[in-house]
Design an enzyme around this catalytic site. Structure first.
Site, PDB file in Angstrom:
ATOM      1  N   HIS A   1     -25.941 -39.476 -30.712  1.00 19.17           N
ATOM      2  CA  HIS A   1     -24.613 -39.247 -31.106  1.00 19.17           C
ATOM      3  C   HIS A   1     -23.896 -38.837 -29.680  1.00 19.17           C
ATOM      4  O   HIS A   1     -22.520 -39.084 -29.583  1.00 19.17           O
ATOM      5  CB  HIS A   1     -24.225 -38.267 -32.082  1.00 19.17           C
ATOM      6  CG  HIS A   1     -24.481 -38.658 -33.397  1.00 19.17           C
ATOM      7  ND1 HIS A   1     -23.714 -39.664 -34.142  1.00 19.17           N
ATOM      8  CD2 HIS A   1     -25.640 -38.987 -34.407  1.00 19.17           C
ATOM      9  CE1 HIS A   1     -24.416 -39.903 -35.207  1.00 19.17           C
ATOM     10  NE2 HIS A   1     -25.427 -39.550 -35.271  1.00 19.17           N
TER      11      HIS A   1
ATOM     12  N   CYS B   1     -20.358 -53.502 -37.275  1.00 17.14           N
ATOM     13  CA  CYS B   1     -19.888 -52.070 -36.436  1.00 17.14           C
ATOM     14  C   CYS B   1     -20.781 -51.260 -35.753  1.00 17.14           C
ATOM     15  O   CYS B   1     -20.420 -50.298 -35.640  1.00 17.14           O
ATOM     16  CB  CYS B   1     -19.153 -51.516 -37.747  1.00 17.14           C
ATOM     17  SG  CYS B   1     -20.473 -50.710 -38.856  1.00 17.14           S
TER      18      CYS B   1
END
Length: 752
Positions: free
Chosen positions: A359, A671
């Site tokens: 992340h 995506c």
């Protein structure tokens, strides 16, 4: 287990020669052998240096070395397997060990320590009795060598780095890692330390004048917290169970702990270093005692130290000063560390551990910040405060670069800036191929600040809003109204364009500090839609907030993550209908939202024909889909190199899903990170995706590829790639395609 104490020796933070000497002596005792010698690979000379041996107690590393081709032990390196010789005097090759042992120890068991396919060390054990080389000894040694792989490799690299720093070479000092986000930048290294790992805290002089005051304040906070715990546990379980917290309070006030830290601070030692010293000194004293009770107190001391360090960290972060050209450096960079750097000051990121799909890496991509990770034995405290160049195209960093190198990179950085200006001219141009085929390019959004970036790059809507971000940065669940305000900002930013809001997707590597359960295998655990359906009150609250936010906007698309069954979709749709009815009854005049699913697990791929009839659109989450198809944890450094979204299996899976969507006349988008990779753009166009969603920073690069090719060219790219058998072949073909079409500058600065 016999091997554990030997591995712990290698993990000690001492000079490598000292550690290996300790290891060799202890190995003789633990394994009941007569001699132990350790040979370490010298990569520059392609030889093995005898770094420690009980045969030569006064040995200095580098005095004796062997060639893999000339010495008997070389067979271990060449074959990458253990060697057993019952009588070396009768062996076909000579070994230096015969001379060192004066031919007294003729039986040999030598085993390789292998790291990523390379023999980095050879452990040679000698015995005077061949019958002692039992099957049990062989398996013990094999187990030992397997467990030595990671710690010994790290110890070797730390030693190499230390020597490089001490030698102060004239040539530029550099370290190689893995690129987590392309780009090139320079700046001043600002180090962040994992303060909960006390051993990792460096020894440094005082950093500010108010460190004693900060320490006193942190201790006050910890004492208040401990007193609250003491009171709560006493009420719940009685005074006996609360004794631990009483002990903590006594320790924190003791002169041996509190006063010792104050004393170090007044001697000019950095506050964190002072805490580390006292904690380790006192914990070591307890650990050396025979009584189990006192050994347990060592654990308490360490825990208390961590509590103070955490309290201290919270105070320091509020007043941290970052340079205008900050290069963030840490053992492992987190998304929160990145978020703490003031806007516009973060130029690049460097870390020892991590992956290109963490992340932190995703956030770096969103911010267009170059990021190099997986740098072995990164000397964080040495780099801190120094000028560095980060070349994330090749995964290399330079420390204190010479004038010539610095000038060359300044030209590349300037070229990058010019390229960005050129790309900006594409912002308002249509996203169409040369022959008029249109692909919608949308932005992935996690922070409200991402909306400005999406607009500035000409995004045609939000293809993925990661709704978990507002949950992750709070200390509690956001209320329905707090969520509504956030979602309203998303929808109103693109009032006439689709905005895809993914429902809360936490679990695995995305945890909430206030709502977390330890799981043995979180990637396959309670996450995404599974958690939401179990906690339907949270799901309903979020859906109501989304629906209320859509008032005056007819662009809400709700995306359901981690779908694996038909039942999950049906149950989620039922709850959405319930929430819609409730919102209508409250007086909101809104349209029903479009509902889609994320396909990111193999089960959804197999069930695509059935699932697609239940929803309005499909979005492929290529990050997780690749992880599950390839059975690779993308955050695990040991296997991260196997993770690649251009794996032939992934390409065939994506193409299959596009064909299913087209057959059922449903819109399909991608995506994941693959959507923002210019290398993949022509391939994805050729497959037939309706839209691609990506970090805003990648949008114009993808648009340039899109506007430079024809649909026919892209169909041919797909045709050729489907013939390829390996990921490397796919990468090479797609990179060459970009270069041949004058698009090489999108994947490396300076290429026309």
């Amino acid at each position: 287990m016999l091997w554990q104490p030997l591995v712990k020796i290698i993990e000690l933070k001492h000079e490598l020669d000292v550690v290996l000497s300790m290891f060799a002596k202890e190995a003789c005792k633990v394994l009941s052998v007569d001699a132990c010698s350790v040979f370490i690979l010298d990569e520059t000379e392609h030889t093995y240096t005898l770094s420690a041996s009980t045969l030569v107690p006064t040995l200095r590393s580098g005095m004796i070395y062997i060639s893999a081709k000339d010495d008997l032990l070389g067979k271990v390196a060449l074959r990458e397997e253990a060697l057993i010789i019952t009588d070396m005097s009768k062996a076909s090759s000579y070994s230096v060990l015969q001379t060192l042992s004066r031919n007294r120890l003729q039986s040999l068991l030598a085993a390789p320590v292998v790291h990523k396919g390379e023999v980095i060390a050879i452990i040679a054990l000698q015995l005077n009795d061949k019958d002692k080389i039992t099957e049990s000894l062989q398996t013990d040694v094999a187990t030992l060598c397997a467990n030595l792989s990671l710690p010994l490799n790290r110890a070797i690299h730390i030693e190499d780095v230390s020597e490089q720093i001490e030698d102060k070479p004239q040539s530029p000092m550099y370290f190689d890692g893995v690129s987590a986000n392309d780009g090139v930048q320079k700046g001043i290294a600002i180090a962040r330390y994992n303060i909960t790992d006390i051993e990792e805290i460096p020894d440094k002089p005082t950093q500010s004048e108010d460190e004693e005051r900060l320490f006193i304040s942190a201790v006050k906070d910890v004492k208040e917290s401990l007193e609250e715990m003491l009171e709560r546990v006493t009420l719940l379980a009685g005074s006996e169970e609360a004794q631990l917290f009483e002990a903590y309070l006594q320790m924190i006030d003791s002169s041996r702990f509190y006063d010792a830290i104050i004393s170090y601070i007044r001697q000019g030692i950095w506050l964190q270093s002072a805490i580390k010293r006292v904690v380790i000194e006192q914990a070591t004293l307890f650990e050396q005692m025979d009584e189990p009770y006192f050994v347990e107190r060592a654990s308490d001391i360490r825990d208390l130290g961590k509590r103070i360090l955490l309290a201290l960290e919270n105070k320091i972060l509020k007043k941290s000063h970052y340079a205008v050209d900050t290069v963030l450096v840490a053992s492992e960079v987190t998304a929160s560390m990145i978020a703490e750097v003031p806007k516009g000051r973060l130029k690049a990121i460097i870390s020892e551990h991590g992956s290109s799909y963490s992340h932190a890496a995703i956030l770096a991509k969103a911010l267009s910040v170059p990021f190099v990770t997986s740098i072995k034995a990164l000397p964080i405290s040495f780099i801190d405060g120094k000028e560095v160049i980060v070349d994330a195209y090749v995964g290399r960093i330079y420390i204190q670069p010479a004038k010539g190198l610095k000038s060359a990179y300044e030209r590349l950085i300037k070229h990058e800036s010019q390229k960005a200006v050129e790309l900006q001219a594409l912002k308002d141009l249509p996203s169409t191929t040369i022959d008029g085929h249109e692909i919608t390019l949308k932005a992935n959004v996690g922070l409200i600040a991402d909306l400005d970036r999406a607009l500035s790059q000409g995004a045609a809507g939000v293809g993925l809003y990661r709704s978990e971000i507002p949950f992750m940065i709070r200390e509690r669940f956001p209320s329905e109204d707090e969520q509504r305000i956030i979602y309203q900002q998303i929808l109103s930013t693109f009032p006439d364009k689709p905005a895809v809001l993914r429902t809360l997707d936490v679990g695995a590597d995305k945890t909430l500090p206030y709502f977390y359960e330890e799981e043995q295998n979180p990637a396959l655990g309670w996450r995404g839609i599974r958690m939401l359906l179990d906690q339907s009150n949270l799901f309903l609250m979020q859906i109501r907030a989304m629906l209320k936010a859509s008032l005056h906007h007819d662009n809400l698309h709700i995306l359901l993550p981690m779908i694996t069954t038909i039942e999950e979709v049906k149950e989620a749709k039922q709850l959405i209908r319930q929430a819609y009815k409730e919102v209508i009854e409250e007086g909101f005049d809104i349209d029903k939202p479009r509902i889609g699913i994320m396909i990111e697990v193999p089960a959804a791929v197999v069930l695509a024909e059935r699932l697609i009839d239940l929803i309005d659109f499909v979005s492929i989450g290529s990050n997780d889909l690749a992880q599950y198809i390839l059975a690779v944890d993308r955050t695990n450094e040991k296997v991260a190199n196997l993770y690649n979204q251009l794996h032939p299996a992934m390409i065939r899976t994506l193409y299959h899903l596009v064909k299913v969507a087209k057959k059922h006349n449903k819109e399909i988008s991608l995506c994941g990170e693959l959507g923002g990779n210019p290398i993949a753009t022509a391939l994805l166009i050729g497959m037939g995706f309706d839209s691609l969603s990506m970090n805003a920073s990648a949008l114009l690069k993808v648009k340039q590829v899109l506007r430079s090719v024809t649909k026919k060219q892209c169909r041919n790219v797909l045709k050729q790639v489907l013939k390829l058998a390996t990921t490397e072949e796919v990468h090479t073909y797609l990179e060459n395609f970009l270069v041949e079409n004058d698009l090489g500058g999108l994947i490396r600065a300076g290429i026309n």
